[in-house]
Design a protein around this motif. Structure first.
Motif, PDB file in Angstrom:
ATOM      1  N   SER A  90     -60.006  14.640  61.211  1.00  0.00           N
ATOM      2  CA  SER A  90     -61.256  15.392  62.145  1.00  0.00           C
ATOM      3  C   SER A  90     -62.298  15.941  61.383  1.00  0.00           C
ATOM      4  O   SER A  90     -63.424  15.733  62.032  1.00  0.00           O
ATOM      5  CB  SER A  90     -60.529  16.606  62.973  1.00  0.00           C
ATOM      6  OG  SER A  90     -59.384  15.889  63.858  1.00  0.00           O
ATOM      7  N   GLY A 137     -64.340  12.512  61.449  1.00  0.00           N
ATOM      8  CA  GLY A 137     -65.051  12.787  62.944  1.00  0.00           C
ATOM      9  C   GLY A 137     -66.043  13.767  62.790  1.00  0.00           C
ATOM     10  O   GLY A 137     -67.149  13.372  63.632  1.00  0.00           O
ATOM     11  N   ASN A 159     -72.066  14.381  65.419  1.00  0.00           N
ATOM     12  CA  ASN A 159     -71.019  13.647  65.477  1.00  0.00           C
ATOM     13  C   ASN A 159     -70.822  12.701  66.737  1.00  0.00           C
ATOM     14  O   ASN A 159     -71.221  13.338  67.966  1.00  0.00           O
ATOM     15  CB  ASN A 159     -69.819  14.438  65.428  1.00  0.00           C
ATOM     16  CG  ASN A 159     -69.800  15.621  66.010  1.00  0.00           C
ATOM     17  OD1 ASN A 159     -70.453  16.624  66.183  1.00  0.00           O
ATOM     18  ND2 ASN A 159     -68.722  15.600  67.500  1.00  0.00           N
ATOM     19  N   PRO A 202     -64.577  15.398  67.540  1.00  0.00           N
ATOM     20  CA  PRO A 202     -63.823  15.221  66.116  1.00  0.00           C
ATOM     21  C   PRO A 202     -62.203  15.356  66.242  1.00  0.00           C
ATOM     22  O   PRO A 202     -61.358  15.167  65.421  1.00  0.00           O
ATOM     23  CB  PRO A 202     -64.376  16.343  65.540  1.00  0.00           C
ATOM     24  CG  PRO A 202     -65.627  16.560  65.879  1.00  0.00           C
ATOM     25  CD  PRO A 202     -65.746  16.136  67.337  1.00  0.00           C
ATOM     26  N   VAL A 235     -60.597  12.271  67.322  1.00  0.00           N
ATOM     27  CA  VAL A 235     -60.493  11.374  66.258  1.00  0.00           C
ATOM     28  C   VAL A 235     -59.553  11.620  65.139  1.00  0.00           C
ATOM     29  O   VAL A 235     -58.611  10.803  65.146  1.00  0.00           O
ATOM     30  CB  VAL A 235     -61.895  11.596  65.296  1.00  0.00           C
ATOM     31  CG1 VAL A 235     -61.662  10.568  64.097  1.00  0.00           C
ATOM     32  CG2 VAL A 235     -63.098  11.195  66.068  1.00  0.00           C
ATOM     33  N   LEU A 243     -62.680   8.978  73.444  1.00  0.00           N
ATOM     34  CA  LEU A 243     -63.184   8.163  72.501  1.00  0.00           C
ATOM     35  C   LEU A 243     -63.738   6.795  73.043  1.00  0.00           C
ATOM     36  O   LEU A 243     -65.206   6.524  72.689  1.00  0.00           O
ATOM     37  CB  LEU A 243     -62.233   7.563  71.497  1.00  0.00           C
ATOM     38  CG  LEU A 243     -61.666   9.004  70.781  1.00  0.00           C
ATOM     39  CD1 LEU A 243     -60.699   8.398  69.414  1.00  0.00           C
ATOM     40  CD2 LEU A 243     -62.794   9.870  69.892  1.00  0.00           C
TER      41      LEU A 243
END
Length: 341
Positions: A105, A109, A119, A123, A126, A315
């Motif tokens: 993360s 991320g 980003n 995160p 991720v 995502l």
């Protein structure tokens, strides 16, 4: 003489980055309390240990980039990332799972793309997806909620953290697992025969979702984010579930209420997709962004291999957010299509 009328947005409110992060952490409390009550103190242990790891990885990443770590550590952003990830993890996760998840993360991320504000992906999600794909067995090891068994205690949580596995009898399939694997029972029969189901959704899960709904509504009241993305996600998920419900046959995907109060629905709607960096920026864009996430969640839950799908849906739509912005961000004042062409 007339005063110039400035139309551009100029925010001078009290919501600094640090203040926003503090409010988000406070808003998680109702959901975390419900999750702790029904599943035991493992989530609290995850949050504490994960927070310490996140601060360490943040200090390391910022130092290697030649910047002052104090400012990065004091804005609470990395603690929000670690807390959101640890809430999503099974409560009695081993320490190495936390290390891999927090490192993914914070380092992959967040800092791989330039740090806070740069980003393109959430995160925390991720880190969650890295763990879910790499360690599916550990990521599916949820204990049975209070009402089916007595949740493990604090010493059990600490023991599990350092490698002492819980008894197999304490683990249980989640309601979304049962729904996805159901092949022959009507929904009414499934509710009657599977002890994991409660009044509206799964025992424990429905109250956890209500807890995060309460926290999310409080954040809306504090104007941390707008209503567009959360409402659109819940509407998209509910409409897709309504279309696929078919009255509750054996191939039904479940009712809208079941999907709203199962898995990470409310957590995702109010704490994940509202990330201002990785989501769409305009109100029209947020409506489309949230609605598509809701539809994708339903499709993965009913047609995919993973029972809950919030992280994957988020995502996927993080990828699409720049394209959504391209077509939904309002034109700057004084410009029109003819001038651009």
């Amino acid at each position: 003489m007339s005063w110039l009328r400035i139309t551009s947005p100029h925010g001078h409110g009290p919501l600094s980055t640090q203040r926003v992060m503090q409010l988000v952490l406070l808003a998680t409390l109702p959901g975390v309390i419900a999750q702790t009550w029904f599943f035991g103190p493992g989530t609290l242990v995850n949050i504490v240990v994960g927070g310490a790891l996140a601060l360490g990885f943040e200090w390391l990443a910022v130092s290697l980039r030649g910047r002052e770590p104090k400012a990065a550590l004091s804005d609470f952003s990395v603690l929000v990332t670690s807390t959101l990830l640890c809430i999503a993890l099974p409560p009695y996760s081993p320490w190495w799972l936390l290390v891999v998840g927090i490192a993914s993360s914070v380092l992959l991320g967040k800092h791989l793309f330039g740090g806070l504000g740069y980003n393109p992906f959430n995160p925390a999600m991720v880190g969650y997806v890295v763990l879910l794909i790499s360690f599916p067995l550990q990521m599916s090891s949820w204990v049975a909620p209070r009402g089916l068994t007595t949740p493990p205690g604090l010493f059990d949580a600490i023991g599990a953290l350092f490698g002492t596995p819980l008894a197999d009898a304490l683990t249980s399939a989640t309601p979304l697992d049962i729904l996805r694997q159901n092949k022959g029972l009507l929904m009414d029969d499934l509710y009657a025969t599977a002890p994991q189901f409660g009044r509206w959704a799964g025992i424990g899960w429905e109250w956890v979702n209500i807890g995060f709904l309460i926290g999310g509504l409080w954040l809306l009241y504090q104007r941390v984010f707008t209503w567009h993305a959360p409402l659109a996600m819940l509407a998209g998920l509910g409409l897709a579930a309504l279309i696929g419900f078919d009255g509750g046959s054996s191939i039904s995907g479940g009712s809208p209420l079941l999907h709203w109060l199962s898995g990470a629905t409310m957590f995702g709607a109010f704490f994940i997709i509202t990330d201002p960096v990785s989501s769409a920026t305009s109100n029209r864009g947020r409506l489309l962004f949230g609605a598509l996430i809701g539809v994708i969640i339903y499709l993965i839950r009913t047609q995919g291999n993973y029972p809950d799908a919030v992280a994957f849906a988020v995502l996927i739509m993080n990828f699409a957010a720049p394209l959504i912005d391209q077509y939904t961000v309002p034109k700057a004042y004084g410009h029109n299509k003819r001038e651009e062409s």
